[in-house]
Each structure stands twice: as C-alpha cells, then as structure tokens.
Enzyme design. Structure first.
Site, PDB file in Angstrom:
ATOM      1  N   ASN A   1      59.185  19.812   7.144  1.00  8.96           N
ATOM      2  CA  ASN A   1      58.077  20.131   8.063  1.00  8.96           C
ATOM      3  C   ASN A   1      58.550  21.011   9.216  1.00  8.96           C
ATOM      4  O   ASN A   1      57.832  21.905   9.661  1.00  8.96           O
ATOM      5  CB  ASN A   1      57.422  18.846   8.581  1.00  8.96           C
ATOM      6  N   ILE A  56      60.114   4.903  16.914  1.00  9.60           N
ATOM      7  CA  ILE A  56      58.853   4.670  17.637  1.00  9.60           C
ATOM      8  C   ILE A  56      59.113   4.936  19.127  1.00  9.60           C
ATOM      9  O   ILE A  56      60.139   4.513  19.659  1.00  9.60           O
ATOM     10  CB  ILE A  56      58.389   3.205  17.439  1.00  9.60           C
ATOM     11  N   HIS A 115      51.647  12.654   9.614  1.00 10.59           N
ATOM     12  CA  HIS A 115      51.796  11.437   8.796  1.00 10.59           C
ATOM     13  C   HIS A 115      51.263  11.745   7.395  1.00 10.59           C
ATOM     14  O   HIS A 115      50.186  12.337   7.261  1.00 10.59           O
ATOM     15  CB  HIS A 115      51.023  10.267   9.424  1.00 10.59           C
ATOM     16  N   ALA A 138      49.379  19.864   1.760  1.00 10.37           N
ATOM     17  CA  ALA A 138      48.782  19.451   3.035  1.00 10.37           C
ATOM     18  C   ALA A 138      49.741  19.613   4.226  1.00 10.37           C
ATOM     19  O   ALA A 138      49.495  20.417   5.112  1.00 10.37           O
ATOM     20  CB  ALA A 138      48.303  18.006   2.940  1.00 10.37           C
TER      21      ALA A 138
END
Ligand code: GAR
Length: 209
Positions: free
Chosen positions: A16, A98, A115, A185
């Site tokens: 990505n 996180i 995500h 996507a």
C-alpha cells in the site's frame, strides 16, 4: 501552494505504501508529499521501498520502548519524529499497532487507515491482514472489499471516507482473496482517498471551502 506533508506508518511488506509512492510519482498526489515512512517492526520491507523512492525511512520499534509505559514511550518517539518532519497527515498502510485515545484525539481527522474489508464487517481489534480474509471466507460472504477511514480511539471505528467492493469467488483461498482485494480495491482507494483528504486540508489551511 505548500503541499500537505505526509507520514506513512507501516509494519510489513508495504504494497500500500508502494501504491502511494507510485501515485506520487505519477502526479496523482498533487496536494500531498510523502516525506517520512516509519515502521514499528524491525526489517520491514516497506522501509526498503521508501529508501528506493528517496523518502526518509525510520524504525521506531515497540520492543525497544521498555515494558512499563511502552505505549506512551512509543508514541512519544513517534510524535518527536512527526514534529521533526513537520507532518500534517498520517497514513496507516498496513500498520499493526493500535494508537491510544490521547494520540488519536490529538490527530483528529489527520490519520487515515486502510482496512481490507467493508467496515463494519470483519474488523476491530485483532482482525487484521490475512485474518480478515479468513473470517470473510468462513462467513461465506459473496462480496468483500476495502475501506479507508479516519482513525479514532476505536479500532476501525472512525468515520468512513471511501469503500470499494470486491467479488468473492467460490474457489478463493485467503491468500487469493487478499491479493484480489489489494489489486482491485486497496491500491486504488488509498492513494485516491489520501489526495482527497490532502486537498481538503489544503483548502481549510488557505481558507477555501
Ligand atoms: C493490507 O491488506 C492492509 O489493508 C492490512 O494489512 C495489509 C498490509 O499489506 N491492514 C490491516 O489489516 C489493518 N487493520 P501491505 O504492507 O502490503 O500494505
């Protein structure tokens, strides 16, 4: 006009990140500039991709942040790196740590995440990477996809910016589905959403609406 300064946070292979770097090289990120890539894992290949593109690459390893107070120490180091590079926008691209409520509040609407599912399906704490696609196949959904969203204190719970659907095929393995979701996507959606947000931040900065 000054470009929005982007930091991309990664943990792994960085496909990505590559999509973002390619979009930038192709002139498809005119309102932003990727100036820093930070990995929380040692030896992440994503850092190699950053260096090849001439972008500053840094490791901030959670394991090197002690036991007590690890989150605060990690985020303190991250804040320092972001401040030094004068970052405006953070993009999480396969970043598996996180971030705390304190951190995400400070960066409200200035952190994006990709995500690999159509949120609110197959998301939340502990559901990442290949696990997302395993869960989608186990549930038998016929359509899945990817989501870009703002990051808040709830894992995968922030405002949705963009989504794209991808067909699930009867013979899919988690790996095959993961690859198709990336190709059809994620690698399209993330650069586009990043440019959209950069344009919006620029407009706010210059008083345009
Ligand atoms: C991507 O599929 C990304 O959407 C996912 O991890 C992969 C990283 O691949 N992220 C999450 O699951 C976050 N919850 P990459 O390092 O090749 O971009």
């Amino acid at each position: 006009m000054e470009k929005i300064r982007i930091a991309v946070l990664v943990s792994g292979g960085g496909t990505n990140l590559q999509a973002l770097l390619d979009a930038q090289a192709a002139g498809k990120l005119p309102d932003g500039e990727i100036v820093l890539v930070v990995s929380d894992r040692a030896g992440a290949y994503a850092l190699e991709r950053a260096r090849k593109a001439g972008v500053q690459a840094a490791e901030i390893l959670r394991k090197a942040c002690g036991e007590a107070n690890r989150q605060a120490v990690f985020e303190g180091k991250l804040e320092a790196a972001l401040a030094e590079a004068r970052i405006d926008l953070i993009v999480l691209a396969g970043f598996l740590s996180i971030l705390s409520e304190e951190f995400t509040r400070k960066w409200d609407h200035r952190i994006l995440n990709i995500h690999p599912s159509l949120i609110p399906s197959f998301c939340g704490a502990g559901v990442y990477g290949l696990k997302v696609h395993e869960a989608a196949l186990a549930r038998g959904v016929k359509v899945t996809g990817a989501t870009v969203h703002y990051v808040n204190e709830i894992p995968d719970g922030g405002e949705i910016i963009a989504q794209k659907a991808v067909e699930v095929r009867p013979d899919d393995t988690p790996e095959a589905l993961q690859r198709r979701v990336m190709e059809e996507a994620e690698w399209i959606l993330l650069p586009r959403a990043t440019e959209t947000v950069c344009r919006e931040i620029s407009a706010r900065k210059t008083g345009r609406t």
